[in-house]
Design a protein around this motif. Structure first.
Motif, PDB file in Angstrom:
ATOM      1  N   ILE A   1       4.429   0.587  -2.714  1.00  0.00           N
ATOM      2  CA  ILE A   1       3.476   1.118  -3.688  1.00  0.00           C
ATOM      3  C   ILE A   1       3.988   0.915  -5.107  1.00  0.00           C
ATOM      4  O   ILE A   1       3.235   0.538  -6.016  1.00  0.00           O
ATOM      5  CB  ILE A   1       3.202   2.607  -3.414  1.00  0.00           C
ATOM      6  N   SER A   2       5.293   1.139  -5.303  1.00  0.00           N
ATOM      7  CA  SER A   2       5.852   0.984  -6.650  1.00  0.00           C
ATOM      8  C   SER A   2       5.747  -0.463  -7.114  1.00  0.00           C
ATOM      9  O   SER A   2       5.419  -0.736  -8.279  1.00  0.00           O
ATOM     10  CB  SER A   2       7.309   1.458  -6.685  1.00  0.00           C
ATOM     11  N   LYS A   3       5.996  -1.415  -6.211  1.00  0.00           N
ATOM     12  CA  LYS A   3       5.896  -2.820  -6.578  1.00  0.00           C
ATOM     13  C   LYS A   3       4.449  -3.239  -6.824  1.00  0.00           C
ATOM     14  O   LYS A   3       4.166  -4.037  -7.715  1.00  0.00           O
ATOM     15  CB  LYS A   3       6.532  -3.698  -5.489  1.00  0.00           C
ATOM     16  N   LEU A   4       3.542  -2.691  -6.043  1.00  0.00           N
ATOM     17  CA  LEU A   4       2.122  -2.976  -6.255  1.00  0.00           C
ATOM     18  C   LEU A   4       1.675  -2.450  -7.603  1.00  0.00           C
ATOM     19  O   LEU A   4       0.952  -3.123  -8.346  1.00  0.00           O
ATOM     20  CB  LEU A   4       1.293  -2.338  -5.140  1.00  0.00           C
ATOM     21  N   ASN A   5       2.109  -1.255  -7.957  1.00  0.00           N
ATOM     22  CA  ASN A   5       1.758  -0.696  -9.265  1.00  0.00           C
ATOM     23  C   ASN A   5       2.363  -1.506 -10.404  1.00  0.00           C
ATOM     24  O   ASN A   5       1.740  -1.690 -11.451  1.00  0.00           O
ATOM     25  CB  ASN A   5       2.213   0.761  -9.356  1.00  0.00           C
TER      26      ASN A   5
ATOM     27  N   LYS B   1       6.484 -12.316  -7.458  1.00  0.00           N
ATOM     28  CA  LYS B   1       7.606 -11.664  -6.773  1.00  0.00           C
ATOM     29  C   LYS B   1       7.277 -10.205  -6.463  1.00  0.00           C
ATOM     30  O   LYS B   1       7.620  -9.699  -5.388  1.00  0.00           O
ATOM     31  CB  LYS B   1       8.872 -11.733  -7.631  1.00  0.00           C
ATOM     32  N   LEU B   2       6.607  -9.515  -7.380  1.00  0.00           N
ATOM     33  CA  LEU B   2       6.239  -8.122  -7.140  1.00  0.00           C
ATOM     34  C   LEU B   2       5.292  -8.012  -5.946  1.00  0.00           C
ATOM     35  O   LEU B   2       5.452  -7.120  -5.101  1.00  0.00           O
ATOM     36  CB  LEU B   2       5.584  -7.529  -8.389  1.00  0.00           C
ATOM     37  N   LEU B   3       4.321  -8.904  -5.860  1.00  0.00           N
ATOM     38  CA  LEU B   3       3.382  -8.874  -4.737  1.00  0.00           C
ATOM     39  C   LEU B   3       4.091  -9.220  -3.433  1.00  0.00           C
ATOM     40  O   LEU B   3       3.833  -8.610  -2.393  1.00  0.00           O
ATOM     41  CB  LEU B   3       2.220  -9.836  -4.978  1.00  0.00           C
ATOM     42  N   ARG B   4       4.992 -10.185  -3.488  1.00  0.00           N
ATOM     43  CA  ARG B   4       5.722 -10.573  -2.280  1.00  0.00           C
ATOM     44  C   ARG B   4       6.610  -9.419  -1.807  1.00  0.00           C
ATOM     45  O   ARG B   4       6.700  -9.123  -0.608  1.00  0.00           O
ATOM     46  CB  ARG B   4       6.569 -11.821  -2.566  1.00  0.00           C
ATOM     47  N   ASP B   5       7.278  -8.761  -2.755  1.00  0.00           N
ATOM     48  CA  ASP B   5       8.113  -7.605  -2.416  1.00  0.00           C
ATOM     49  C   ASP B   5       7.262  -6.498  -1.800  1.00  0.00           C
ATOM     50  O   ASP B   5       7.683  -5.820  -0.855  1.00  0.00           O
ATOM     51  CB  ASP B   5       8.821  -7.071  -3.663  1.00  0.00           C
TER      52      ASP B   5
ATOM     53  N   PRO C   1       0.944   1.952 -17.998  1.00  0.00           N
ATOM     54  CA  PRO C   1       2.195   2.406 -17.375  1.00  0.00           C
ATOM     55  C   PRO C   1       2.137   3.832 -16.846  1.00  0.00           C
ATOM     56  O   PRO C   1       2.659   4.122 -15.777  1.00  0.00           O
ATOM     57  CB  PRO C   1       3.214   2.287 -18.515  1.00  0.00           C
ATOM     58  N   GLU C   2       1.481   4.733 -17.568  1.00  0.00           N
ATOM     59  CA  GLU C   2       1.443   6.132 -17.141  1.00  0.00           C
ATOM     60  C   GLU C   2       0.580   6.340 -15.901  1.00  0.00           C
ATOM     61  O   GLU C   2       0.630   7.397 -15.267  1.00  0.00           O
ATOM     62  CB  GLU C   2       0.940   7.034 -18.268  1.00  0.00           C
ATOM     63  N   GLN C   3      -0.209   5.332 -15.529  1.00  0.00           N
ATOM     64  CA  GLN C   3      -1.049   5.454 -14.339  1.00  0.00           C
ATOM     65  C   GLN C   3      -0.301   5.080 -13.067  1.00  0.00           C
ATOM     66  O   GLN C   3      -0.742   5.394 -11.967  1.00  0.00           O
ATOM     67  CB  GLN C   3      -2.284   4.552 -14.460  1.00  0.00           C
ATOM     68  N   ALA C   4       0.817   4.407 -13.197  1.00  0.00           N
ATOM     69  CA  ALA C   4       1.546   3.912 -12.036  1.00  0.00           C
ATOM     70  C   ALA C   4       2.385   5.017 -11.410  1.00  0.00           C
ATOM     71  O   ALA C   4       3.584   5.098 -11.604  1.00  0.00           O
ATOM     72  CB  ALA C   4       2.440   2.739 -12.436  1.00  0.00           C
ATOM     73  N   VAL C   5       1.734   5.898 -10.670  1.00  0.00           N
ATOM     74  CA  VAL C   5       2.428   7.020 -10.034  1.00  0.00           C
ATOM     75  C   VAL C   5       2.409   6.841  -8.518  1.00  0.00           C
ATOM     76  O   VAL C   5       1.534   6.193  -7.978  1.00  0.00           O
ATOM     77  CB  VAL C   5       1.752   8.362 -10.391  1.00  0.00           C
ATOM     78  N   PRO C   6       3.405   7.435  -7.820  1.00  0.00           N
ATOM     79  CA  PRO C   6       3.428   7.313  -6.361  1.00  0.00           C
ATOM     80  C   PRO C   6       2.233   8.004  -5.721  1.00  0.00           C
ATOM     81  O   PRO C   6       1.703   8.978  -6.240  1.00  0.00           O
ATOM     82  CB  PRO C   6       4.730   8.023  -5.970  1.00  0.00           C
ATOM     83  N   GLY C   7       1.820   7.525  -4.563  1.00  0.00           N
ATOM     84  CA  GLY C   7       0.740   8.136  -3.808  1.00  0.00           C
ATOM     85  C   GLY C   7       0.343   7.220  -2.675  1.00  0.00           C
ATOM     86  O   GLY C   7       1.066   6.300  -2.343  1.00  0.00           O
ATOM     87  N   THR C   8      -0.786   7.458  -2.073  1.00  0.00           N
ATOM     88  CA  THR C   8      -1.264   6.513  -1.069  1.00  0.00           C
ATOM     89  C   THR C   8      -1.693   5.242  -1.781  1.00  0.00           C
ATOM     90  O   THR C   8      -1.910   5.239  -2.987  1.00  0.00           O
ATOM     91  CB  THR C   8      -2.463   7.092  -0.303  1.00  0.00           C
ATOM     92  N   VAL C   9      -1.823   4.167  -1.050  1.00  0.00           N
ATOM     93  CA  VAL C   9      -2.231   2.910  -1.663  1.00  0.00           C
ATOM     94  C   VAL C   9      -3.576   3.078  -2.348  1.00  0.00           C
ATOM     95  O   VAL C   9      -3.780   2.619  -3.463  1.00  0.00           O
ATOM     96  CB  VAL C   9      -2.317   1.793  -0.595  1.00  0.00           C
ATOM     97  N   SER C  10      -4.499   3.771  -1.684  1.00  0.00           N
ATOM     98  CA  SER C  10      -5.831   3.937  -2.255  1.00  0.00           C
ATOM     99  C   SER C  10      -5.826   4.865  -3.465  1.00  0.00           C
ATOM    100  O   SER C  10      -6.756   4.864  -4.247  1.00  0.00           O
ATOM    101  CB  SER C  10      -6.789   4.492  -1.196  1.00  0.00           C
ATOM    102  N   ASP C  11      -4.750   5.647  -3.638  1.00  0.00           N
ATOM    103  CA  ASP C  11      -4.644   6.530  -4.790  1.00  0.00           C
ATOM    104  C   ASP C  11      -3.753   5.945  -5.880  1.00  0.00           C
ATOM    105  O   ASP C  11      -3.599   6.533  -6.936  1.00  0.00           O
ATOM    106  CB  ASP C  11      -4.055   7.893  -4.384  1.00  0.00           C
TER     107      ASP C  11
ATOM    108  N   ILE D   1       6.336  -7.344   1.863  1.00  0.00           N
ATOM    109  CA  ILE D   1       7.482  -7.141   2.751  1.00  0.00           C
ATOM    110  C   ILE D   1       7.697  -5.662   3.025  1.00  0.00           C
ATOM    111  O   ILE D   1       7.953  -5.248   4.162  1.00  0.00           O
ATOM    112  CB  ILE D   1       8.747  -7.761   2.130  1.00  0.00           C
ATOM    113  N   ALA D   2       7.568  -4.837   1.986  1.00  0.00           N
ATOM    114  CA  ALA D   2       7.789  -3.403   2.144  1.00  0.00           C
ATOM    115  C   ALA D   2       6.708  -2.758   3.000  1.00  0.00           C
ATOM    116  O   ALA D   2       7.005  -1.933   3.881  1.00  0.00           O
ATOM    117  CB  ALA D   2       7.849  -2.732   0.768  1.00  0.00           C
ATOM    118  N   PHE D   3       5.444  -3.109   2.763  1.00  0.00           N
ATOM    119  CA  PHE D   3       4.349  -2.537   3.555  1.00  0.00           C
ATOM    120  C   PHE D   3       4.462  -2.952   5.021  1.00  0.00           C
ATOM    121  O   PHE D   3       4.265  -2.142   5.927  1.00  0.00           O
ATOM    122  CB  PHE D   3       2.991  -2.969   2.999  1.00  0.00           C
ATOM    123  N   GLN D   4       4.778  -4.213   5.239  1.00  0.00           N
ATOM    124  CA  GLN D   4       4.921  -4.680   6.620  1.00  0.00           C
ATOM    125  C   GLN D   4       6.059  -3.923   7.308  1.00  0.00           C
ATOM    126  O   GLN D   4       5.934  -3.501   8.456  1.00  0.00           O
ATOM    127  CB  GLN D   4       5.191  -6.179   6.651  1.00  0.00           C
TER     128      GLN D   4
END
Length: 200
Positions: free
Chosen positions: A155-159, A107-111, A170-180, A114-117
Motif C-alpha cells: 500500500i505504501s508503494k502504491l501510494n 519500480k514503485l509499482l513493481r515493488d 503527500p498528506e493523502q498517502a496514509v495506510p489503509g485498505t487498498v480501496s481506502d 511483489i508485496a501484494f502477491q
C-alpha cells in the motif's frame, strides 16, 4: 520481529525489482497517470474480492474457537478463504506493468505487486495452517503478521506511485485498505484482520 520480517520482504522486493526493465518509448504525463490509476483500480478490485471471504473466515474462526461453529462449517470457510487467497495471488502475478513509465514509478509499482502477491500467498498459507495440527497458534499469528507487513508495504508503494504521478497529495498517502488508500482511512489492511485470532 516486525523489523526482521520487513527486512526480509525488502530484500525480496529489491532482487525481483532488479529484473524489470523499461525499454518502451517514454509515456506522457497523462499516460503515466492513467497507467497508475488503472493499477490502483485493479488492486482495489482485488481487495474487494477478498473482503467477504476474509470476513467469513474470521467470523467462522471465532465461532469455531468458542464451540459455536461445526467442523464442517469451519472447513468450508477455510476452503473458501484458501481459494480466494490463491486466486488473488495469481491475479496480482498476472498484472503487467506498462513500459515507458518513469523508472521511479515503474519500480514503485513493481515493488507494490511483489508485496501484494506475497501478502496473499502468506494468507493462503496461514489459512491452511489453521486446520493443521502441526501449526501452533503462535505460528498462525506470525504468518498473519507477515501478511500484514507485506500488505502495508504494498500500500505504501502504491501510494508513493500515485503521489509521484500527481494523482494524490503527500498528506493523502496514509495506510489503509487498498480501496481506502489516499482517503482518511484508519483501519488496518483487509488482509490482516485475522492476525490476532487463535485457532489452537
Amino acid at each position: 520481529m516486525r523489523q526482521a520480517l520487513l527486512a526480509g520482504l525488502l530484500v525480496a522486493v529489491m532482487i525481483l525489482s532488479a529484473c524489470g526493465n523499461n525499454s518502451a518509448e517514454p509515456a506522457s504525463p497523462e499516460e503515466v497517470q492513467e497507467t497508475v490509476q488503472n493499477f490502483y483500480n485493479e488492486m482495489s478490485k482485488f481487495d474487494e474480492m477478498g473482503k467477504s471471504s476474509l470476513e467469513n473466515f474470521n467470523t467462522t474462526l471465532t465461532s469455531y474457537s468458542t464451540g459455536q461453529a461445526t467442523d464442517k462449517e469451519f472447513e468450508k470457510a477455510v476452503d473458501s478463504f484458501q481459494d480466494t487467497a490463491s486466486q488473488l495471488a495469481d491475479h496480482v502475478n498476472d498484472i503487467k506493468i506498462a513500459g515507458g513509465l518513469p523508472d521511479t514509478i515503474e519500480k514503485l509499482l513493481r515493488d507494490s505487486v511483489i508485496a501484494f502477491q506475497s501478502a496473499y500467498q502468506i494468507k493462503e498459507k496461514a489459512s491452511k495452517g489453521a486446520v493443521s495440527p502441526d501449526v501452533t497458534a503462535e505460528e498462525f499469528n506470525t504468518m498473519n503478521e507477515q501478511a500484514d507487513i507485506a500488505m502495508l508495504y504494498g500500500i505504501s508503494k502504491l501510494n508513493e506511485a500515485r503521489e509521484a504521478a500527481g494523482l494524490i497529495e503527500p498528506e493523502q498517502a496514509v495506510p489503509g485498505t487498498v480501496s481506502d488508500a489516499g482517503t482518511d482511512a484508519k483501519q488496518e489492511p483487509g488482509a490482516g484482520s485475522a492476525g490476532t485470532s487463535s485457532v489452537k
